[in-house]
Scaffold this motif. Structure first.
Motif: not given
Lengths: 278, 273
Positions: A244, A246, B110-113, B115-116, B119
């Motif tokens: 998560y 980086k 993925s990082r974005e997922e 993060g979501k 949240d």
């Protein structure tokens, strides 16, 4: 008593130092330790101390916190300083007095011994402050991420870098828990009439056993529970795992890196061309 | 659709006696089920069998129609989250956010997922303000809410709480029950709540009582509580507040089953006024 142990405790504020790349901070710590062991004169230590003080102010970690961390190594510092003070052999004269100030049997206090002991204490204190600054300003996860990233080349020889990093992160996570647990067990044993701080050395060592055994048992039980919880959250062998957080190298990191490199270079030069040689 | 299904399941810890014997049991999607039982009744074994932490000896377990086996293990663990008893030995990381990220990281998102999902999980458990907090500084209830968030980040369709409230104070217990109830109602997550607190079972749609590895009673909480003589033989006593609610109803005051005295006081007040 156990509340004093503050190693590995993150101090959550926002600062320049907090936002540095953990890899830079780890490398900086190593460089710093090498640098203060290269130092042979007080001016060099002074420069190193000034740099650390600057980092400390910028990091916004309160001074009492740092002093708290020093308490943990107080015994070590006093012990090494005393031993060096009493047994250091040297005949250099620094002030207007005989080189050997006091001599009795094998004990010999010399001028050089006093200077050397002071030097040693400063070194140890700087070392401790710098390493606790690392743990105060870096979350365990980014610390382990940093270690993992720095050790990444070892993956090449099939070394389980990821597993090692995870072990480290869990160890740091469990420090406060096991501290609390130790305190609880000690209280429980005290309530049953055991005494941990009276009697001779043999008796005291014996009194530790009833604390260590339950602590070990409970640590094993926790490990088992944690293993189950990790498995239940889809942990397998670390393959296909994503991150998560980086790590990013920015201008701040470059600045810190250059400072570290400059310090090291300066220390090497001062070692061979001392300004005020001891 | 059945969220979880046990068919003739037997399991023994290897000491000769069956911890669970010939168990048939199912949970419908969207249900909120309580499993009650005193210590050693096999209720925790049930949770560990469900997502393959223990391997069953006989029978079959299906989770959302998928049979539990070595091959489907990861798929099932994604769909079925478990929250355990001890708030201190479930978290891998020291910071709430990092710990919640552990599950999604494991399944390679993925990082974005990730993060979501963090949240979402923190919002759903009301833990947003503790995102960057140290777990060791939180209260028991907050730690367990973080543990729920950690499970929630995997977007499970069903959640098992294995005595997740047992080590908490009354306030912490209430926090957890409220969060879980909300997840069930708003997110449609199927919940199986294993507990020995009878009060908690009152909020569930269905309660199941286990004794010596078998299901001995089943029904709505009020049906179960009606048979309190029987409950006593399984080592379970009706919660005092349950008894009071029941008596009040018998006396003609229309109060629902509630968890704590304060709530009951409010209910009585609204009945009277």
């Amino acid at each position: 008593m156990l509340k004093d142990v503050s190693f590995g405790q993150y101090y959550p504020v926002e600062s320049f130092v907090h936002h540095l790349d953990p890899r830079v901070k780890i490398v900086f710590l190593i460089v710093y330790i090498v640098a203060i062991f290269l130092a042979k004169e007080f001016l060099a230590l002074g420069i190193a101390a000034a740099l650390l003080l600057l980092a400390l102010i910028v990091s916004r970690v309160p001074l009492p916190k740092v002093i708290g961390a020093l308490r943990g190594i107080l015994f070590l510092v006093v012990f090494t300083a005393t031993v060096n003070l009493l047994f250091y052999q040297g005949d250099k004269v620094y002030w207007d007095a005989p080189a050997v100030l006091f001599e009795w049997k094998i004990i010999k206090i010399t001028q050089e011994g006093i200077i050397f002991s002071i030097f040693l204490v400063i070194r140890l204190v700087l070392l401790m402050v710098c390493s606790s600054l690392l743990t105060y300003t870096t979350t365990p996860v980014s610390l382990t991420d940093g270690v993992e990233s720095l050790l990444a080349p070892l993956k090449w020889i099939k070394f389980p870098v990821h597993a090692l990093a995870l072990v480290m992160s869990i160890a740091l996570r469990f420090i406060p828990i096991l501290m609390d647990e130790t305190q609880r067990i000690m209280n429980a044993q005290k309530a049953r009439g055991s005494s941990l701080d009276t009697g001779g050395p043999a008796k005291r060592v014996k009194a530790v056993v009833p604390v260590l055994v339950p602590l070990l048992v409970s640590a094993l039980r926790r490990a088992d529970e944690l293993g189950e919880a990790m498995e239940a959250r889809c942990y397998s062998d670390g393959k296909n795992r994503t991150k998560y957080k980086k790590l990013r190298f920015t201008w701040r990191d470059l600045l810190a890196f250059l400072l570290g490199a400059g310090l090291l270079a300066g220390m090497i030069v001062m070692r061979y061309f001392p300004v005020f040689a001891l | 659709m059945k969220a979880l299904e046990f068919q003739n399941v037997s399991f023994s810890y290897g000491d000769g006696a069956f911890a669970i014997e010939n168990l048939n049991f199912s949970v419908e999607e969207g249900e909120f089920v309580a499993v009650l039982g005193h210590n050693g009744s096999g209720k925790s074994t049930l949770a560990r069998l469900s997502d393959g932490l223990l391997t069953l000896d006989k029978g079959e377990i299906r989770c959302f129609g998928i049979p539990l086996n070595e091959k489907n293990l990861l798929t099932i663990r994604k769909d079925l989250g478990i929250v355990f008893q001890n708030p201190d030995s479930q978290a891998v990381a020291s910071i709430v956010e990092d710990d919640v990220a552990f599950g999604p990281e494991n399944i390679g998102l993925s990082r974005e997922e990730i993060g979501k999902r963090i949240d979402f999980a923190l919002r759903a458990t009301g833990m947003e303000e503790f995102r960057r907090s140290m777990l060791s500084r939180l209260s028991g209830g907050q730690k367990q809410r973080a543990a729920i968030a950690g499970v929630l980040a995997l977007k499970p369709r069903m959640m098992i709480l294995d005595e997740a409230t047992a080590m908490l104070d009354p306030k912490g217990r209430r926090e957890i029950v409220e969060v879980v109830k909300k997840l069930n109602e708003e997110e449609g997550i199927t919940v199986l709540m294993i507990t020995h607190f009878m009060e908690e079972a009152m909020l569930c749609g269905r309660a199941v009582v286990m004794n010596r590895g078998e299901i001995v009673m089943q029904g709505t909480p009020s049906e179960i509580f009606e048979r309190h003589e029987e409950l006593l033989t399984f080592g379970l006593a009706l919660p005092r507040i349950g008894v009071i609610c029941k008596r009040l109803r018998e006396g003609g005051l229309n109060v629902p089953d509630v968890l704590d005295p304060e709530e009951l006081a409010k209910e009585i007040a609204s009945c009277v006024s």
